[in-house]
Motif scaffolding. Structure first.
Motif, PDB file in Angstrom:
ATOM      1  N   ALA A 280       0.888  -1.215  -0.144  1.00 31.22           N
ATOM      2  CA  ALA A 280      -0.074   0.136  -0.035  1.00 31.22           C
ATOM      3  C   ALA A 280       0.722   1.285  -0.162  1.00 31.22           C
ATOM      4  N   LEU A 281       1.806   1.417   0.777  1.00 33.65           N
ATOM      5  CA  LEU A 281       2.545   2.808   0.765  1.00 33.65           C
ATOM      6  C   LEU A 281       3.577   2.925  -0.590  1.00 33.65           C
ATOM      7  N   PRO A 282       4.212   1.867  -1.070  1.00 33.20           N
ATOM      8  CA  PRO A 282       4.826   2.330  -2.393  1.00 33.20           C
ATOM      9  C   PRO A 282       3.962   2.428  -3.338  1.00 33.20           C
ATOM     10  N   PHE A 283       2.787   1.872  -3.308  1.00 31.49           N
ATOM     11  CA  PHE A 283       1.850   1.862  -4.392  1.00 31.49           C
ATOM     12  C   PHE A 283       0.907   3.249  -4.124  1.00 31.49           C
ATOM     13  N   GLY A 284       0.649   3.586  -3.078  1.00 37.07           N
ATOM     14  CA  GLY A 284      -0.100   5.091  -2.784  1.00 37.07           C
ATOM     15  C   GLY A 284       1.083   6.065  -3.043  1.00 37.07           C
ATOM     16  N   ALA A 285       2.170   6.037  -2.699  1.00 39.34           N
ATOM     17  CA  ALA A 285       3.287   6.973  -3.067  1.00 39.34           C
ATOM     18  C   ALA A 285       3.370   7.225  -4.665  1.00 39.34           C
ATOM     19  N   ALA A 286       3.084   6.027  -5.507  1.00 43.89           N
ATOM     20  CA  ALA A 286       3.353   6.131  -6.899  1.00 43.89           C
ATOM     21  C   ALA A 286       2.025   6.781  -7.438  1.00 43.89           C
TER      22      ALA A 286
END
Length: 357
Positions: A93-99
């Motif tokens: 969720a965190l890397p995807f959300g940042a993207a």
């Protein structure tokens, strides 16, 4: 001529940023689906009636918890177990959300449908295959909201991901009688239908931090993109971490201090209301709503209570409601949580009138 060159350079910069952000988002999604989420969900589905849970709000038990331990110790260990169970969802969720934050900053004003129904339907369709619980969907939702995405589309995706994932829905129909499984689908469907009345739409403007114009060299653009992405990752982590830790403690406190496993508790209106509130607030991982409800059902807990938990544990939690309250306002959060609790109560009252399943 200078203005034209500047516009072309700006378009090129945005195209590079959007492409790289989309590549990171798709890569994170494919790795998550193929390496962890769907193998784990299919394993639970194939377990059938042999499915087990390691704790009241977690599948995994990093730390052992026994009834003989003092309450503070049980709460602390259950909190750690909850965080441990949700680790893979947060890794995604965190890397995807940042993207997504970076991508939305690059495309300008995020696109959306002009109708509330279109935004809700789009969010529901996009969320169903995501494979994350409402807790791990929260960082993604925060990134979309910060980026200016439609609030109704975003909240619909948060509800749909744990509620309409095809593997989890299949688990419900495998483990429960048809009336219970049908209610498990009907409650989030009704919640989505009511969503335009519960969640106001935001203005169609860009909220994410913009990106300064960078030199024309490819190396400078890549460096600028990495700085922007890392800044968004840190920002999203700081938005997420406090609410996640609070949810772990509150969820563990409720699970360890409220006697939810009594098999001879008489069914009452007050009992159904209390169970509906508990189910709405408990932050359970993906598919634990179905698994925990089945464990209680198999243990002989009254069917109305099981039905209420089956329908309220998935769509929202104290974590997602708290984060949404900060982003959209506490009245919106209360309306959404209240709607889930009310629908759970209706399910419980209906099951009180039906023959024993």
């Amino acid at each position: 001529m200078g203005t034209t060159r500047s516009a072309v350079s700006n378009v090129s910069r945005r195209s590079l940023e959007v492409s790289l952000a989309a590549l990171i988002a798709v890569s994170a999604l494919l790795i998550f689906w193929s390496q962890q989420r769907y193998p784990a969900l299919l394993k639970k589905l194939h377990a059938g009636t042999a499915i087990k849970v390691a704790g009241p709000i977690s599948f995994d038990a990093l730390l052992k918890v026994t009834p003989a331990m003092p309450v503070p110790t049980r709460v602390a260990r259950t909190s750690v177990n909850w965080l441990y169970t949700n680790r893979f969802g947060m890794y995604f969720a965190l890397p995807f959300g940042a993207a997504m934050m970076t991508l939305l900053a690059g495309v300008g004003v995020p696109r959306r449908f002009s109708s509330a129904a279109g935004n809700v339907l789009c969010g529901a369709v996009a969320g169903a295959p995501m494979g994350v619980c409402t807790n791990c969907a929260t960082p993604v939702a925060q990134s979309l909201l910060v980026g200016g995405a439609s609030t109704r589309l975003t909240v619909a995706g948060m509800i749909s991901s744990p509620s309409f994932n095809p593997v989890v829905v299949a688990m419900a129909f495998v483990l429960f009688p048809l009336p219970l499984a049908a209610m498990r689908v009907a409650v989030p469907a009704l919640l989505l239908i009511a969503l335009p009345f519960l969640v106001p739409e935001n203005q169609r403007v860009l909220k994410a931090i913009g990106v300064a114009v960078v030199p024309d060299s490819m190396g400078a653009r890549l460096i600028a993109f990495c700085k922007i992405y890392l800044r968004n990752l840190v920002r999203l982590t700081l938005l997420t971490l406090p609410w996640m830790l609070l949810a772990a403690v509150l969820g563990a406190l409720a699970a360890e201090t409220i006697p939810a496993y009594g098999t001879h508790v008489p069914v009452s209106v007050i009992g159904i209301v209390l169970v509906a509130i508990l189910g709405t607030l408990l932050p359970v991982p993906m598919a634990l709503d179905v698994a925990l409800a089945y464990v209680l059902y198999h243990a002989g807990v009254p069917v109305p209570y099981v039905a209420v938990l089956l329908c309220t544990l998935g769509p929202v939690s104290v974590y997602s409601l708290s984060a949404l309250g900060k982003e959209l306002g506490w009245q919106t959060s209360l309306r959404l949580g209240g709607a889930v609790a009310v629908l759970g109560c209706v399910v419980g009252f209906v099951m009180m009138r039906l023959p024993t399943l």
